[in-house]
Design an enzyme around this catalytic site. Structure first.
Site, PDB file in Angstrom:
ATOM      1  CE  LYS A 195      -0.276   0.011   5.041  1.00  0.00           C
ATOM      2  NZ  LYS A 195      -1.148   0.044   6.238  1.00  0.00           N
ATOM      3  CE1 TYR A 212      12.948  32.449   1.851  1.00  0.00           C
ATOM      4  CE2 TYR A 212      12.824  30.050   1.766  1.00  0.00           C
ATOM      5  CZ  TYR A 212      12.714  31.288   1.134  1.00  0.00           C
ATOM      6  OH  TYR A 212      12.375  31.349  -0.183  1.00  0.00           O
TER       7      TYR A 212
END
Length: 379
Positions: free
Chosen positions: A35, A260
């Site tokens: 999955k 940043y």
């Protein structure tokens, strides 16, 4: 290679991990869980490798995943177990995929019986995880009896799922195992041929008493340690490597910053490497000032804020001269370079999460390149 970042997936490693788990299962059928796009490794390639490694079944979470496997050529001789819930819209998709489905309510059972097709059904007991399944063992037995009595339905399995199998020494695992056995073994006596299954990767490796007739390893088939430790200690081979390259090398004087928010300010003169990977690729912002990479066979720290598309590493950190990197040099974020190794478990510890999330979280912007031990992967 022209790339920003690549996930290099060795299907040979998946084959060998599955073969190791087949041996550990000691006669129980191995149902490989593929999955979530094979836990981020690529569902179709992982499924093929798992079957070559000796898995007898495959498992998925959604109807769409089951149908994708069938459309990719997984034939009807391979059972696909659908573990998750099904909406009214998803149910016909699952049945078109000839998937084994799970029930725990009379309403879903009625919907299956009304379809008219021959359907293999697994009844789920919630033995303590508290998600899907009925907590009422009597109701689970009544559902199983109703499945067995329905002319178009086949009672194929009875199962549960563990909450704490990956926590060695935890007593709740044993309690769940006792609850499941107390319900499931009399049910199998009542309905000979029904397959009992409970074990995920951790349970498979932890306790043979959890194996029953079928085991459902997921994370371990990819060489990820279900206990979040060192895969090699359990003879598991990580299948995925995450690589990028040095896009730029820049001098950084003491007092200058990178990224940043100026979360890194150089304490001394150093050299930074900018690497074109970031949270847009699934390399999480939570790794800011925490992770490491391998450049030139040496481990170097990530410095500054992880941005959407780029991150910086300090080539001059540590003792001795800076790593003599140049633009275009390989950067290994997960994997092996020289004598050094960074695992998904290492990355997960920096994020206070699990290895599953590290590989599942790699975005579609990172191409998966499948190979077998360095050679092109089999079709």
């Amino acid at each position: 290679m022209a790339r920003r970042a690549l996930a290099l997936v060795n299907v040979g490693a998946i084959e060998r991990n599955v073969a190791r788990l087949v041996r550990a299962a000691d006669g129980a059928i191995v149902c490989a869980v593929v999955k979530a796009d094979g836990y981020g490794h690529g569902m179709l390639a992982a499924a093929g490798a798992a079957l070559r490694g000796g898995a007898g079944w495959l498992a998925v979470a959604t109807a769409g995943e089951a149908l994708a496997l069938r459309r990719a050529g997984i034939g009807p001789d391979v059972r696909i177990l659908l573990l998750g819930a099904l909406s009214d819209e998803e149910l016909p998709v699952a049945l078109d995929a000839a998937a084994d489905v799970t029930v725990w309510t009379p309403e879903l059972l009625d919907a299956l019986a009304a379809d008219g097709r021959r359907i293999r059904v697994h009844v789920k007991l919630d033995s303590g995880l508290g998600r899907l399944g009925t907590r009422d063992a009597a109701q689970a037995t009544a559902l199983a009896d109703a499945v067995a009595a329905a002319p178009t339905l086949e009672l194929a399995g009875a199962w549960t799922h563990f909450a704490t199998a990956d926590e060695p020494g935890d007593a709740f695992f044993g309690e769940q195992l006792r609850r499941f056995r107390a319900w499931a073994e009399p049910l199998r006596d009542r309905h000979p041929g029904v397959l009992l299954h409970a074990a995920n990767s951790a349970a498979l490796l932890r306790d043979p008493a959890s194996h029953f007739d079928l085991v459902r390893p997921g994370v371990a088939i990819y060489g990820l340690d279900p206990f979040g430790e060192d895969p090699a200690a359990r003879d598991l081979e990580p299948a995925l490597g995450l690589v990028s390259y040095v896009a730029a090398v820049k001098a950084c004087a003491a007092g200058q910053s990178a990224g940043y928010g100026r979360r890194f300010v150089a304490a001394r003169d150093t050299t930074l490497a900018t690497v074109p990977i970031g949270y847009g690729d699934g390399y999480r912002r939570g790794l800011t000032n925490r992770a490491e990479a391998l450049v030139g066979g040496r481990r170097i720290p990530l410095v500054g804020t992880v941005s959407m598309d780029n991150v910086t590493f300090d080539l001059g950190a540590g003792e001795g001269p800076a790593v003599p990197a140049a633009a275009g040099d390989d950067v290994v974020l997960i994997g092996i370079q020289g004598g050094e190794r960074i695992t998904a478990e290492d990355v997960a510890r920096h994020l206070d999460t699990i290895n599953y999330e590290v590989t599942c979280g790699l975005s579609s912007r990172v191409p998966r390149v499948h190979h077998r031990d360095g050679e092109p992967a089999p079709a």
